[in-house]
Motif scaffolding. Structure first.
Motif, PDB file in Angstrom:
ATOM      1  N   HIS A  99      86.459   7.170  52.572  1.00 57.44           N
ATOM      2  CA  HIS A  99      85.006   7.085  52.410  1.00 57.44           C
ATOM      3  C   HIS A  99      84.378   8.153  53.297  1.00 57.44           C
ATOM      4  O   HIS A  99      84.585   8.157  54.516  1.00 57.44           O
ATOM      5  N   GLU A 137      82.568   7.765  56.824  1.00 56.13           N
ATOM      6  CA  GLU A 137      83.275   6.981  57.849  1.00 56.13           C
ATOM      7  C   GLU A 137      84.166   7.925  58.657  1.00 56.13           C
ATOM      8  O   GLU A 137      85.378   7.992  58.465  1.00 56.13           O
ATOM      9  N   ARG A 174      79.884   7.929  50.720  1.00 53.74           N
ATOM     10  CA  ARG A 174      81.074   7.097  50.596  1.00 53.74           C
ATOM     11  C   ARG A 174      81.996   7.576  49.470  1.00 53.74           C
ATOM     12  O   ARG A 174      83.203   7.695  49.639  1.00 53.74           O
ATOM     13  N   HIS A 182      89.166   3.207  58.299  1.00 48.68           N
ATOM     14  CA  HIS A 182      87.787   3.157  57.778  1.00 48.68           C
ATOM     15  C   HIS A 182      86.799   2.825  58.891  1.00 48.68           C
ATOM     16  O   HIS A 182      87.172   2.558  60.020  1.00 48.68           O
ATOM     17  N   GLU A 183      85.508   2.817  58.494  1.00 48.36           N
ATOM     18  CA  GLU A 183      84.453   2.274  59.363  1.00 48.36           C
ATOM     19  C   GLU A 183      83.596   1.314  58.541  1.00 48.36           C
ATOM     20  O   GLU A 183      83.544   1.416  57.318  1.00 48.36           O
ATOM     21  N   GLU A 238      89.214  -0.938  60.493  1.00 48.53           N
ATOM     22  CA  GLU A 238      87.815  -0.525  60.334  1.00 48.53           C
ATOM     23  C   GLU A 238      87.119  -0.578  61.691  1.00 48.53           C
ATOM     24  O   GLU A 238      87.183  -1.592  62.387  1.00 48.53           O
TER      25      GLU A 238
HETATM   26 ZN    ZN Z   1      85.573   2.525  53.984  1.00 52.93          ZN
END
Ligand code: ZN
Length: 602
Positions: free
Chosen positions: A188, A191, A235, A274-275, A371
């Protein structure tokens, strides 16, 4: 990092392995050194302020601090990545005080003092090539940058291979007997912390303090899987698809590149970095901002083998919790909430076989989602976010080194177990999460104080079977099913071709209802270009003709459960629903071992 696992616990957990797998219960030799890996002290920095709850005397932030506003102006594709692309969310000083910077300072190009943009694609390429050039050859380490594909806008997708094998090709790595770890960042584009952290990890493996781990493992790093999204701070990929819902279908070149890399290098562990949104929907629904430095989850799809989940939990997640706690970083299961403001339910990551987390699980890989709290806050707390990823990924690498021999036993065991299930028992076609209640600690957006909330919580740790069918021996596919065949082969699925006309006993699908629809996940509608075909079906047993040039996909292979996820038509993730197959008649569930002449595809 303390040695996180006791042999006693491991012995208990594996004692339920059937007798035929008793070799796994042979005295489990922990690596002599217990592979205690400390976080490298990369750069000296100021003493670290204590992370603590705000004092009650802390001045209240002005009301503007909790204003709900878009963080970033709408970005159109094509915007050049110059200058600051966004400002941090209005965010109270008291909340910010809960997240002091770590005692290390990371210095990737995008983290340099005064920078307003994260590491650019060109800088990532230079960085990876620099690691390949300056790798510690004296220590026997080899590194190479591997081109793995191109993004939709033509950016090079690259992986850095790090190993002590004599070469960096898949065959040579596999011949070492060392497990391979695949680390993927920034699927994404908005992120960035995972990507920056993977540059740090790459350098430390190539020439720094993590380098000794390469005595036990090989590592493949794709720091930025979605460069187009990153360039536009969005994203999705350039065509608007969410590539992290495309790992079964493989419609995007970005997901295809990762599938091919996974097929060729056969990682035993995959980390997807991810974030997650800090405020956003949570602020609107619950009046809170999110607290946890790291949200973690492993694969939770239907039909996953029990011991794969046990390995993810006991060999990886528990040590991860210890490692993060050791750095004063807080953790929870991964959770999210839907875009429907009236829906106050909070869900763990879902069960659909479409994310990297779940699809890699269906490839019998220990698959971990990490994340950090970062979406929507620009560069705020970026050192802490990167530190969280570095800490977590270091733990995963160390766990793999520590468990190398057990992992090398577990994988063939699971592969064999799944293959042996063909033609037997039932397979789950569709699974659902289990409703529960969960106390989730969030933060008051003004005072920054902990705000525990009891929430309706969809647990993905206990899956319910919604739809199950007899597990076939395999699937027959019509000769025209070339797109589906190509995608399955990209995953590493064995597909055979009918060499001489014959007949098969099978169940054909008959459509009982049809509607157009859209794929959904726990957030809401999935970004996609095409509607799906939602059908209900009944099955009709019969003898079918299998002409020369049609295909047979046996289930007695390690990826049997991935084949099921792709080919049972009446699910939202299936190849039929997503129009990779021409019609229901192009698939038949083969219910007895075929007695026809089959040949390998070239
Ligand atoms: Zn993500």
């Amino acid at each position: 990092m303390p040695c996180p696992q006791t042999t006693a616990r491991l012995g208990r957990s594996l004692s339920r392995i059937p007798a035929r797998a008793l070799s796994m219960l042979a005295p489990i030799a922990l690596l002599a050194a217990c592979t205690s890996v400390t976080l490298p002290p990369w750069t000296p920095s100021a003493p670290r302020p204590a992370a603590s709850a705000p004092a009650s005397s802390a001045p209240a932030a002005p009301p503007a601090a909790v204003q709900i506003s878009p963080v970033a102006p709408p970005v159109t594709m094509g915007t050049p990545p110059t200058g600051p692309t966004y400002q941090p969310t209005p965010y109270s000083a008291a909340v910010a005080a809960r997240f002091p910077a770590p005692s290390v300072v990371y210095n990737t190009p995008g983290l340099q003092a005064g920078r307003t943009t994260f590491t650019t694609q060109a800088e990532i390429q230079t960085w990876l090539h620099d690691q390949a050039v300056s790798v510690s050859r004296s220590a026997g380490v080899k590194a190479a940058v591997l081109p793995i594909g191109q993004s939709q806008r033509g950016e090079a997708l690259e992986a850095l291979i790090l190993t002590r094998a004599t070469g960096t090709d898949p065959t040579t790595l596999l011949a070492t007997g060392r497990p391979t770890v695949l680390l993927v960042g920034q699927q994404h584009g908005d992120e960035p912390a995972g990507s920056e952290a993977l540059l740090v990890i790459a350098r430390e493996l190539a020439q720094g303090l993590l380098q000794p781990l390469l005595e036990h493992i090989n590592v493949v790093i794709v720091p930025r899987a979605n460069p187009d999204g990153a360039a536009s701070d969005q994203r999705a990929t350039a065509d608007g698809l969410d590539m992290n819902r495309d790992h079964l279908l493989l419609n995007t070149p970005e997901a295809q590149a990762l599938a091919k890399l996974t097929r060729d290098y056969q990682p035993i562990v995959v980390v997807d970095a991810h974030e997650y949104p800090v405020a956003g929907r949570f602020l609107q629904k619950f009046g809170t901002v999110q607290k946890f430095d790291a949200l973690l989850q492993y694969a939770t799809a239907a039909n996953l083998p029990e011991f794969l989940t046990k390995a993810a939990e006991e060999w990886y997640r528990r040590p991860l919790l210890v490692a993060l706690k050791g750095q004063d970083l807080s953790t929870e299961w991964y959770y999210t909430t839907s875009t429907d403001m009236a829906d106050k339910k909070v869900s763990m990551g879902g069960t659909q076989p479409d994310t990297s987390r779940n699809v890699n699980g269906l490839k019998n890989i220990v698959s971990l989602l990490i994340e950090t709290r970062g979406v929507g806050i620009g560069r705020l707390h970026i050192q802490r976010r990167v530190h969280t990823h570095v800490t977590a990924i270091t733990s995963v690498l160390a766990s793999t080194a520590q468990r190398a021999s057990e992992l090398n036993q577990l994988r063939p065991y699971i592969d064999k177990e799944i293959s042996a299930e063909a033609c037997k028992g039932e397979a789950v076609v569709e699974a659902a999460t289990t409703p529960a209640q969960h106390e989730l600690v969030m933060l008051d957006p003004v005072s920054g104080a902990d705000k525990p909330l009891m929430v309706d919580w969809d647990s993905a740790l206990a899956l319910r079977s919604i739809k199950a069918r007899a597990r076939p021996c395999g699937y027959w596919l019509s000769a025209g099913s070339t797109t589906a065949v190509d995608r399955l082969r990209l995953h590493g699925v064995q597909v055979l071709r009918v060499a001489e006309p014959g007949s098969l006993l099978g169940d054909s699908y008959r459509e009982t209802s049809r509607a157009a629809g859209e794929r959904q996940d726990v957030d809401g509608t999935i970004a996609s270009n095409n509607p799906i075909i939602k059908v209900q079906v009944s099955l009709t047993r019969g003898v079918i003709d299998a002409p020369r040039g049609s295909y047979y996909v046996p289930l007695n292979q390690p990826l049997g459960n991935l084949v099921l996820a792709a080919l049972e038509p009446d699910t939202q993730s299936s190849y039929f629903a997503n129009q990779l197959l021409n019609g229901l008649q192009s698939t038949v569930r083969v219910m007895a071992e075929p007695n026809i002449k089959l040949e390998e595809l070239p």
